[in-house]
Design an enzyme around this catalytic site. Sequence first.
Site, PDB file in Angstrom:
ATOM      1  N   LYS A 153       0.840  -1.199   0.000  1.00 54.49           N
ATOM      2  CA  LYS A 153       0.000   0.000   0.000  1.00 54.49           C
ATOM      3  C   LYS A 153       0.878   1.252   0.000  1.00 54.49           C
ATOM      4  O   LYS A 153       1.577   1.519   0.970  1.00 54.49           O
ATOM      5  CB  LYS A 153      -0.876   0.021   1.258  1.00 54.49           C
ATOM      6  CG  LYS A 153      -1.909   1.118   1.207  1.00 54.49           C
ATOM      7  CD  LYS A 153      -2.463   1.443   2.567  1.00 54.49           C
ATOM      8  CE  LYS A 153      -2.027   2.789   3.073  1.00 54.49           C
ATOM      9  NZ  LYS A 153      -2.190   3.921   2.169  1.00 54.49           N
TER      10      LYS A 153
ATOM     11  N   GLU B 164       8.746  15.906  16.043  1.00 57.26           N
ATOM     12  CA  GLU B 164       9.099  15.889  14.624  1.00 57.26           C
ATOM     13  C   GLU B 164       8.190  16.848  13.850  1.00 57.26           C
ATOM     14  O   GLU B 164       6.976  16.718  13.886  1.00 57.26           O
ATOM     15  CB  GLU B 164       8.938  14.463  14.068  1.00 57.26           C
ATOM     16  CG  GLU B 164       9.456  14.361  12.650  1.00 57.26           C
ATOM     17  CD  GLU B 164       9.279  12.977  12.038  1.00 57.26           C
ATOM     18  OE1 GLU B 164       8.238  12.348  12.268  1.00 57.26           O
ATOM     19  OE2 GLU B 164      10.191  12.546  11.300  1.00 57.26           O
TER      20      GLU B 164
ATOM     21  N   CYS C  51      13.138  11.731   6.542  1.00 61.57           N
ATOM     22  CA  CYS C  51      13.292  11.365   7.952  1.00 61.57           C
ATOM     23  C   CYS C  51      14.736  11.533   8.405  1.00 61.57           C
ATOM     24  O   CYS C  51      15.003  11.569   9.598  1.00 61.57           O
ATOM     25  CB  CYS C  51      12.781   9.953   8.208  1.00 61.57           C
ATOM     26  SG  CYS C  51      13.528   8.749   7.106  1.00 61.57           S
TER      27      CYS C  51
ATOM     28  N   GLU D 236      10.144   1.650  10.308  1.00 59.71           N
ATOM     29  CA  GLU D 236      11.031   2.811  10.127  1.00 59.71           C
ATOM     30  C   GLU D 236      10.201   4.048  10.408  1.00 59.71           C
ATOM     31  O   GLU D 236       9.343   4.400   9.610  1.00 59.71           O
ATOM     32  CB  GLU D 236      11.555   2.864   8.690  1.00 59.71           C
ATOM     33  CG  GLU D 236      12.408   1.690   8.277  1.00 59.71           C
ATOM     34  CD  GLU D 236      13.626   1.523   9.153  1.00 59.71           C
ATOM     35  OE1 GLU D 236      14.123   2.534   9.692  1.00 59.71           O
ATOM     36  OE2 GLU D 236      14.073   0.382   9.311  1.00 59.71           O
TER      37      GLU D 236
HETATM   38  O1  TXE Z   1       2.089   9.368   8.062  1.00 60.09           O
HETATM   39  P1  TXE Z   1       1.395   7.989   8.253  1.00 60.09           P
HETATM   40  P2  TXE Z   1       1.395  10.785   7.872  1.00 60.09           P
HETATM   41  C1  TXE Z   1       6.004  11.473  10.025  1.00 60.09           C
HETATM   42  C2  TXE Z   1       5.997  12.972   9.879  1.00 60.09           C
HETATM   43  C3  TXE Z   1       4.600  13.254   9.505  1.00 60.09           C
HETATM   44  C4  TXE Z   1       3.881  12.248  10.375  1.00 60.09           C
HETATM   45  C5  TXE Z   1       2.513  11.887   9.915  1.00 60.09           C
HETATM   46  O2  TXE Z   1       6.282  13.569  11.112  1.00 60.09           O
HETATM   47  O3  TXE Z   1       4.216  14.559   9.812  1.00 60.09           O
HETATM   48  O4  TXE Z   1       4.689  11.109  10.309  1.00 60.09           O
HETATM   49  O5  TXE Z   1       2.515  11.678   8.511  1.00 60.09           O
HETATM   50  C6  TXE Z   1      -0.421   4.412   6.314  1.00 60.09           C
HETATM   51  N1  TXE Z   1      -2.532   1.175   9.676  1.00 60.09           N
HETATM   52  N2  TXE Z   1       6.443  10.772   8.826  1.00 60.09           N
HETATM   53  O6  TXE Z   1       0.159  10.944   8.677  1.00 60.09           O
HETATM   54  O7  TXE Z   1      -0.052   8.159   8.499  1.00 60.09           O
HETATM   55  C7  TXE Z   1      -0.644   5.598   5.414  1.00 60.09           C
HETATM   56  O8  TXE Z   1      -1.766   5.387   4.593  1.00 60.09           O
HETATM   57  C8  TXE Z   1      -1.669   0.942   8.674  1.00 60.09           C
HETATM   58  C9  TXE Z   1       7.759  10.237   8.887  1.00 60.09           C
HETATM   59  O9  TXE Z   1       1.263  11.039   6.455  1.00 60.09           O
HETATM   60  O10 TXE Z   1       2.214   7.221   9.208  1.00 60.09           O
HETATM   61  C10 TXE Z   1       0.673   5.650   4.655  1.00 60.09           C
HETATM   62  O11 TXE Z   1       0.674   4.690   3.603  1.00 60.09           O
HETATM   63  N3  TXE Z   1      -1.197   1.897   7.874  1.00 60.09           N
HETATM   64  C11 TXE Z   1       8.078   9.405   7.759  1.00 60.09           C
HETATM   65  C12 TXE Z   1       1.671   5.250   5.722  1.00 60.09           C
HETATM   66  O12 TXE Z   1       0.923   4.591   6.729  1.00 60.09           O
HETATM   67  C13 TXE Z   1      -1.599   3.151   8.089  1.00 60.09           C
HETATM   68  C14 TXE Z   1       7.410   9.535   6.490  1.00 60.09           C
HETATM   69  C15 TXE Z   1       2.424   6.408   6.362  1.00 60.09           C
HETATM   70  O13 TXE Z   1       1.517   7.386   6.786  1.00 60.09           O
HETATM   71  C16 TXE Z   1      -2.479   3.465   9.135  1.00 60.09           C
HETATM   72  C17 TXE Z   1       6.063  10.055   6.585  1.00 60.09           C
HETATM   73  C18 TXE Z   1      -2.954   2.414   9.946  1.00 60.09           C
HETATM   74  N4  TXE Z   1      -3.798   2.610  10.961  1.00 60.09           N
HETATM   75  C19 TXE Z   1       5.664  10.671   7.730  1.00 60.09           C
HETATM   76  N5  TXE Z   1      -2.692   4.796   9.129  1.00 60.09           N
HETATM   77  C20 TXE Z   1       9.413   8.762   7.699  1.00 60.09           C
HETATM   78  N6  TXE Z   1       9.810   8.021   8.727  1.00 60.09           N
HETATM   79  O14 TXE Z   1      10.099   8.900   6.700  1.00 60.09           O
HETATM   80  C21 TXE Z   1      -1.956   5.314   8.119  1.00 60.09           C
HETATM   81  N7  TXE Z   1      -1.300   4.314   7.481  1.00 60.09           N
END
Ligand code: TXE
Length: 480
Positions: free
Chosen positions: A173, A384, A282, A248
């Site tokens: 996904k 963050e 990140c 990660e």
């Molecule tokens: O990330 P999400 P978001 C950090 C950064 C950002 C914050 C939130 O601080 O502001 O996270 O970002 C999927 N079960 N990073 O809300 O939601 C979602 O659809 C399973 C750091 O955009 O964590 C997407 O495919 N999956 C970072 C993926 O998780 C779920 C990169 C990541 O989205 C889910 C991005 C659930 N319940 C954001 N809910 C890095 N480490 O590089 C969402 N997803």
Amino acid sequence: MIEIQNYIDGELAAPVSGNYLENIEPAKGEVYSKIPDSDKRDIENATAAALRAFPVWSKTPAKERSNILMRIAELIDQNSEMLAAAESRDNGKPIKLARSVDIPRARDNFHFFATGILHFASEAHEMEGVAINYTRRQPIGVAGCISPWNLPLYLFTWKIAPALAAGNCVVAKPSEVTPMTAYLLSKICIEAGLPAGVLNIVHGLGPKVGQAISEHPHIKAISFTGGTATGKRIAQTAAPMFKKLSLELGGKNPNIIFADCDFEEALKTTVRSSFANQGQICLCGSRIFIERAIYEKFRDAFVDRVSRLKVSYPEDPDAKLGAVVSKSHFEKILSYIDLAREEGGHVLTGGEPVQLGGDYEHGYYLRPTVIEGLAHSCRTNQEEIFGPVVTLTPFDSEEEVLAMANSVEYGLSATIWTENLRKAHRVAHKVEAGIVWVNCWLVRDLRTPFGGMKNSGVGREGGFEALRFFTEPKNVCIKL
Ligand code: TXE
């Protein structure tokens, strides 16, 4: 308007619900494509297809699997300009960056693991005169791969390629915020002759589609990159089913600049490590600690360079920063800048949106922002932000800077600038981070273990670590 489709059992398919979500182009703030609003039923179909494909794919000789993955790498290369344009449009990043970093790296991920699997060996342990043990590494079955929006195709393929190379089938996904290049990849996989069901890509919302992957009893391993709160939820769901997990998560990385550094090199790289991809990596260093002897000199030179960075629409060849990924993220970043002011921070440059005209009037552009005067323990310095915002803090000793650097809940990466080798080793060993760069940043060897400690995650990706994660070890002991 482009209607993105799922990729299930070798074919492009509409979501079972028949519903679609809107996909917004961040550079313009306008809807430009539709994304399947998939749910549990699509994950059920994808997993069933993956389970059907697994017996044959897992027994396909590594050389044959490798050939198909190499073909995918070649097709990414042949389509690189189209993929770079799509990535830049979907994410808001400068097209120059998508061309030079995102797409070449997506190709390299397939290339690297397609060749890596041919060199992957396991251990043997001989008990002299008694028995010999060998460890067999077999694919797990169906793996779930969930990826974020900041480096869309780059991180998506970083998970999929090792999972497939090791002989697993995959239900993947991409982020609903940036689904386009994953969709284009599904077409490439069809063209490359990847057998049906080996890779399935399901689009949609995290709490529906991602959650269904975490919950599915036949998906035995999950590789996730994203926010720490989401990682926690996935772990809560998957751990009682004893799934293998690689998480990660976020970072709040320290960038430690000693007075004896190569000043010009540190300055130039720090501009990049702060603001590349609009600070949405990140690994970006968001807390810059500068030894007091050079604090003012570094601050003034840094602010001067940062204030001259061009924020522009992604196709502008001179753009150093493009748009941030979404309206909600744009607002989140601005709210952190407000918080920094409330906490007593002094904005040295930036701190406000950039208004571009014409077609780009409603895009999400922010000036790169540098803040000083904050305590290391305040929320701005602990949470963050994941945008073009950094803080500057002076320090007097190694002990003091390590205490501040290690005071956050994260531990992903750190950067150290010094010409003193002993000091570099000492600080590198004491800083709490999974990845440390000395006198450089984002120099990546794909063989090295990649990941964080503390709340930045669990497990390591990269090289044979990834192939180990996507395989189950089995020890066979034979009496001599
Ligand atoms: O990330 P999400 P978001 C950090 C950064 C950002 C914050 C939130 O601080 O502001 O996270 O970002 C999927 N079960 N990073 O809300 O939601 C979602 O659809 C399973 C750091 O955009 O964590 C997407 O495919 N999956 C970072 C993926 O998780 C779920 C990169 C990541 O989205 C889910 C991005 C659930 N319940 C954001 N809910 C890095 N480490 O590089 C969402 N997803």
